[in-house]
Design an enzyme around this catalytic site. Structure first.
Site, mmCIF file in Angstrom:
data_model
loop_
_atom_site.group_PDB
_atom_site.id
_atom_site.type_symbol
_atom_site.label_atom_id
_atom_site.label_comp_id
_atom_site.label_asym_id
_atom_site.label_seq_id
_atom_site.Cartn_x
_atom_site.Cartn_y
_atom_site.Cartn_z
ATOM 1 N N LYS A 153 0.840 -1.201 0.000
ATOM 2 C CA LYS A 153 0.000 0.000 0.000
ATOM 3 C C LYS A 153 0.870 1.245 0.000
ATOM 4 C CE LYS A 153 -3.831 2.146 2.548
ATOM 5 N NZ LYS A 153 -4.748 2.005 3.712
ATOM 6 N N SER A 209 -10.275 0.071 6.994
ATOM 7 C CA SER A 209 -9.595 0.076 5.696
ATOM 8 C C SER A 209 -8.943 -1.232 5.290
ATOM 9 C CB SER A 209 -8.541 1.188 5.673
ATOM 10 O OG SER A 209 -9.165 2.443 5.714
ATOM 11 N N SER A 234 -9.527 2.216 2.799
ATOM 12 C CA SER A 234 -8.606 2.923 1.924
ATOM 13 C C SER A 234 -7.593 2.027 1.220
ATOM 14 C CB SER A 234 -7.836 3.958 2.751
ATOM 15 O OG SER A 234 -7.061 3.314 3.770
#
Length: 419
Positions: A72, A165, A141
């Site tokens: 990420k 997330s 996210s």
């Protein structure tokens, strides 16, 4: 053997160890899948195929030897740009890997690329689509990481969670998402928004994949298979009224399957202290994010999205005493949860309100996850069914802080009952 790009990490690791699959072959299979689907899925913030190819050619020993991993884009990488989902940081090249990334490489894992995140892992979504239907969000996210695992771009990936997330995108994309106990995976080299909440999490195709990844990073192994079925606390969670009918039905079905397999399933109501912790979550999240983005707000406020600036402006009006009180509510909620779970092994609840919403302008709501993040314990989302639109539905399992190994073992037990 299944197509290499579709193998769970645990199975791919066994094939590599036995010499039936090489790291180079697995990386090429994933790159082929990326070439065929990335134009639609759009999981990557940065991708240079030469880097994973070079890493595969020199893959050393370790628990993750030869396994591709998505990272990420709020975790630093020394060999690739790290933009934190914001134009403020376009082209930023850290000098060092985040601790989690360095540990992954040391265990033989291969960084495939940087995956799309929402802005600072909090607001404005990126372009990633749900691999099951590109008209729907993959959640956020950690959108690129979840979508990438589901699409076969890599079998493992890093996410982060401040509210929901990891758990929510895992549920939306039909994969496993594990949020460890707060602080279990070191956050050095992460763009931290909330000191009290931010946790590095893991994605895989099932609970065993998450257990493999966690052990490689921390040395903590899932417990051996339990001798007796679990004692399960069962509740719809603090957002029961927000759950779709199919989510309510799924939870009842899973609880019933577990009971028929010998588990003791007890319906519980959440204590008031846990409800108060849930209500305090936005105060802590936004109050600490305001502090974390002090430099960006001072020098590049215009490059922060209107939605995020609005949240931070709201936080700016919260007095220090309000933030302190919200943190106390978290501590009281944690004590209440530990007391609640004295007679239970795990809690079964919803991972998301329902199927992934249509559209890419938002990533869904973390109403099923935020309170458990605040309580600092491990949580895992497991795929458990499909909804009326044919999109995945998930369940969530929760345990008190520090019970990561036990939770992963129970998750494997429940996966077996899901078929």
């Amino acid at each position: 053997m299944s197509h290499p790009a579709d193998l769970p990490a645990t199975e791919a690791a066994r094939h590599i160890a036995a010499g039936r699959l090489s790291p180079d072959e697995l990386v090429e299979a994933c790159l082929d899948r990326i070439a065929s689907r990335e134009d639609t899925v759009r999981a990557f913030a940065a991708l240079d195929p030469a880097l994973p190819r070079a890493a595969a050619a020199r893959a050393g020993a370790g628990a993750l030897r030869g396994l591709p991993v998505g990272v990420k884009d709020v975790l630093d990488t020394a060999d690739q740009v790290t933009g934190y989902g914001s134009p403020i940081w376009d082209g930023h090249r850290p000098r060092a890997d985040a601790a989690a990334v360095a540990l992954t490489r040391a265990a033989g894992g291969i960084v495939m690329g940087k995956t799309v995140t929402t802005e600072f892992a909090t607001r404005r979504p990126g372009p990633t689509t749900n691999p099951h239907n590109p008209a729907h969000t993959p959640g956020g996210s950690s959108q690129g990481s979840a979508a990438g695992v589901a699409a076969g771009f890599f079998p493992l990936a890093f996410g982060t969670q401040t509210a929901g997330s990891v758990l929510r995108p895992a549920a939306y994309c039909g994969i496993a998402g594990f949020k460890p106990s707060h602080g279990l995976i070191h956050r050095s080299g992460m763009k931290v928004m909330s000191e009290s909440l931010d946790t590095i999490g893991l994605f895989g195709r099932g609970a065993a994949d998450c257990a493999l990844f966690l052990e490689a990073l921390t040395g903590i192994a899932a417990m051996p298979g339990p001798e007796a079925p679990p004692r399960i606390a069962f509740c719809a969670g603090p957002a029961a009224e927000r759950l779709s009918p199919e989510t309510h039905a799924l939870l009842e079905e899973v609880a019933g399957r577990c009971a028929r397999a010998g588990a003791r399933v007890t319906r519980i109501a959440l204590p008031e202290a846990i409800v108060k912790a849930d209500e305090a979550h936005p105060v802590v999240m936004q109050g600490e994010s305001l502090q974390a983005l002090a430099w960006e707000r001072a020098h590049h406020r215009e490059a922060i999205s209107a939605g995020l600036n609005e949240k931070l402006d709201w936080a700016a009006d919260i007095p220090a005493s309000g933030l302190a009180a919200a943190r106390r509510a978290f501590a009281e909620g944690r004590a209440a949860f530990r007391a609640l779970m004295t007679d239970h092994d795990i809690l079964l609840t919803a991972a998301a309100p329902g199927e992934a919403p249509e559209g890419l302008g938002a990533t869904g709501e973390p109403v099923c996850n935020a309170v458990w993040t605040a309580l600092h314990g491990p949580c895992i989302s497991l795929p458990a069914g499909t909804g009326p639109k044919g999109l995945p539905l998930g369940i969530q399992l929760v345990a008190p802080a520090g019970a990561d190994a036990a939770l992963l073992a129970w998750a494997c037990w429940i996966e077996a009952r899901l078929g």
